[in-house]
Design a protein around this motif. Structure first.
Motif, PDB file in Angstrom:
ATOM      1  N   VAL A 197       0.841  -1.174   0.017  1.00 41.83           N
ATOM      2  CA  VAL A 197      -0.167   0.070  -0.002  1.00 41.83           C
ATOM      3  C   VAL A 197       0.823   1.326   0.027  1.00 41.83           C
ATOM      4  CG1 VAL A 197      -1.770   1.495   1.232  1.00 41.83           C
ATOM      5  CG2 VAL A 197      -1.721  -1.222   1.349  1.00 41.83           C
ATOM      6  N   HIS A 219      -2.188  -1.502  -3.547  1.00 44.19           N
ATOM      7  CA  HIS A 219      -3.114  -0.379  -3.569  1.00 44.19           C
ATOM      8  C   HIS A 219      -2.419   0.850  -3.506  1.00 44.19           C
ATOM      9  CE1 HIS A 219      -6.607  -3.251  -2.839  1.00 44.19           C
ATOM     10  NE2 HIS A 219      -5.862  -3.687  -2.159  1.00 44.19           N
ATOM     11  N   LEU A 251      -8.397   5.034   5.464  1.00 38.73           N
ATOM     12  CA  LEU A 251      -8.014   4.157   4.416  1.00 38.73           C
ATOM     13  C   LEU A 251      -9.053   3.044   4.278  1.00 38.73           C
ATOM     14  CD1 LEU A 251      -4.207   3.453   4.947  1.00 38.73           C
ATOM     15  CD2 LEU A 251      -5.213   5.141   3.291  1.00 38.73           C
ATOM     16  N   LEU A 253      -9.612   0.059   3.747  1.00 36.00           N
ATOM     17  CA  LEU A 253      -9.004  -1.114   3.925  1.00 36.00           C
ATOM     18  C   LEU A 253      -8.973  -1.654   5.059  1.00 36.00           C
ATOM     19  CD1 LEU A 253      -5.324  -0.213   2.123  1.00 36.00           C
ATOM     20  CD2 LEU A 253      -7.358  -1.131   0.942  1.00 36.00           C
ATOM     21  N   ASP A 254      -9.277  -3.130   4.805  1.00 46.67           N
ATOM     22  CA  ASP A 254      -9.391  -3.846   6.203  1.00 46.67           C
ATOM     23  C   ASP A 254      -8.225  -3.730   7.299  1.00 46.67           C
ATOM     24  OD1 ASP A 254     -12.085  -4.519   5.476  1.00 46.67           O
ATOM     25  OD2 ASP A 254     -11.293  -6.532   4.560  1.00 46.67           O
ATOM     26  N   TYR A 257      -4.482  -5.845   6.978  1.00 43.40           N
ATOM     27  CA  TYR A 257      -4.699  -6.247   5.545  1.00 43.40           C
ATOM     28  C   TYR A 257      -3.441  -6.337   4.931  1.00 43.40           C
ATOM     29  CZ  TYR A 257      -5.871  -5.870   0.567  1.00 43.40           C
ATOM     30  OH  TYR A 257      -5.866  -6.313  -0.805  1.00 43.40           O
ATOM     31  N   ALA A 258      -2.597  -5.509   5.155  1.00 39.52           N
ATOM     32  CA  ALA A 258      -1.326  -5.056   4.288  1.00 39.52           C
ATOM     33  C   ALA A 258      -0.115  -5.695   4.949  1.00 39.52           C
ATOM     34  CB  ALA A 258      -1.225  -3.846   3.806  1.00 39.52           C
ATOM     35  N   VAL A 291      -4.058  -0.666   9.452  1.00 36.14           N
ATOM     36  CA  VAL A 291      -4.021  -1.587   8.298  1.00 36.14           C
ATOM     37  C   VAL A 291      -2.932  -2.702   8.332  1.00 36.14           C
ATOM     38  CG1 VAL A 291      -3.708  -1.158   5.712  1.00 36.14           C
ATOM     39  CG2 VAL A 291      -5.179   0.229   7.115  1.00 36.14           C
TER      40      VAL A 291
END
Length: 340
Positions: A197, A219, A251, A253-254, A257-258, A291
């Motif tokens: 990300v 992302h 963000l 995003l879950d 996630y990253a 994230v």
């Protein structure tokens, strides 16, 4: 004596050396000085095209002592006139147009332009097939670097297409040069299963550099619609790369996630008031931590080290300084932040 050297943005020497050792077998790194990495190799020059942190490749020709006064310019001319440049001429025929670029560090009473002219006169004295050309259409470019009482003379083997990836890009204000963006990406240790990300992607230079390596998903986003449009144009349309407008402090995003976050944080001329950096960094780092997976890492660039340190402490992210740079009159650093 070293046969080649790469030039690199001052501060990125260790990152470039690491990339060289990882990507090219048979390279023997001899020395690292500010802005240069010297090495020996018997490989053809095209093998070095895989290196993305370097600005330019030079073939080392000669090292010699220099004096500090204008009368010593004649010594530079004489020294260069004694050099056999047939290894460069051998691949060409007819007259060769050239120029010399010079740099100077030390207490010399002459300018770098004086030194370049002396070197050019020396080249023409020895090599009658060489013709000085400052119109921009020269075929060869030599480099003369004077550091105190020592000079290094070399010939450039790459052009601007090497460091700019040979393509036209759309730029937004404060866009990173590709070599610096790659240094950030390389510092994140790219892996094939990375979910990557860039929350402040600007015109997408970091995203483009990450696309040079295998990945799971990428992302990127930016608060600026103009930047997002430029990033999409620059990166293209790979199915696993997603670029959209967003706020880096919220963000879409879950959590967890990253695995990797790499970004050029707003700093210096990119931001209107220094007063808003502490609050911005606190919000961005808090969101980065949310994230990130456990054990995930952030690599970022900024010259606002103190606000970043304070924000990292609040977010409970471990902070390490990887490299201190000199970039467009500013002095940013590359930082590594890790989540336990």
């Amino acid at each position: 004596m070293p046969r080649y050297f790469f030039t690199v943005l001052p501060g990125l020497e260790e990152i470039l050396a690491d990339e060289m050792q990882a990507k090219i077998s048979g390279v023997r790194i001899r020395n690292k000085v500010r802005g240069k990495v010297y090495f020996d190799s018997d490989l053809p020059e095209e093998h070095f095209q895989v290196l993305r942190t370097a600005d330019n490749l030079y073939r080392f020709i000669h090292r010699f002592p220099v004096g500090p006064h204008k009368l010593h310019l004649h010594d530079i001319e004489n020294e260069i006139s004694r050099l056999d440049l047939s290894m460069i001429l051998s691949a060409s025929s007819g007259t060769i147009s050239f120029k010399v670029n010079a740099s100077r560090t030390g207490n010399h009473t002459y300018s770098r332009f004086d030194a370049a002219e002396a070197a050019e006169l020396g080249i023409v004295r020895r090599n009658r097939l060489y013709r000085q050309d400052h119109s921009g259409g020269h075929q060869l470019e030599f480099r003369l670097d004077l550091v105190q009482e020592e000079a290094v003379f070399a010939v450039r083997l790459t052009d601007s297409a090497f460091r700019y990836r040979g393509k036209t890009r759309e730029f937004t204000p404060a866009a990173l040069r590709p070599t610096v963006a790659h240094a950030l990406v390389w510092a994140s240790r790219p892996e094939t299963d990375d979910i990557f990300v860039d929350p402040c992607c600007g015109s997408g230079t970091v995203l483009s550099e990450r696309c040079a390596y295998s990945h799971a998903r990428i992302h990127g986003g930016d608060l600026s619609e103009e930047a997002v449009k430029a990033a999409r144009a620059n990166v293209g349309h790979p199915s696993c790369v997603h670029i959209k407008p967003w706020d880096a402090q919220r963000l879409p995003l879950d959590s967890g996630y990253a695995g990797k976050i790499v970004t050029n944080l707003p700093f210096g001329r990119q931001i209107s008031s220094i007063a808003c950096i502490p609050g911005l960094y606190e919000g961005v780092l808090r969101e980065m931590k949310r994230v990130l997976k456990p054990g995930g890492l952030v690599v970022c660039l900024t010259d606002a080290g103190a606000p970043l340190q304070a924000a990292a402490e609040k977010a409970q992210l471990r902070l390490t300084t990887l490299a201190a740079l000199r970039l467009k009159g500013l002095h940013p650093s590359i930082f590594l932040l890790e989540k336990d």
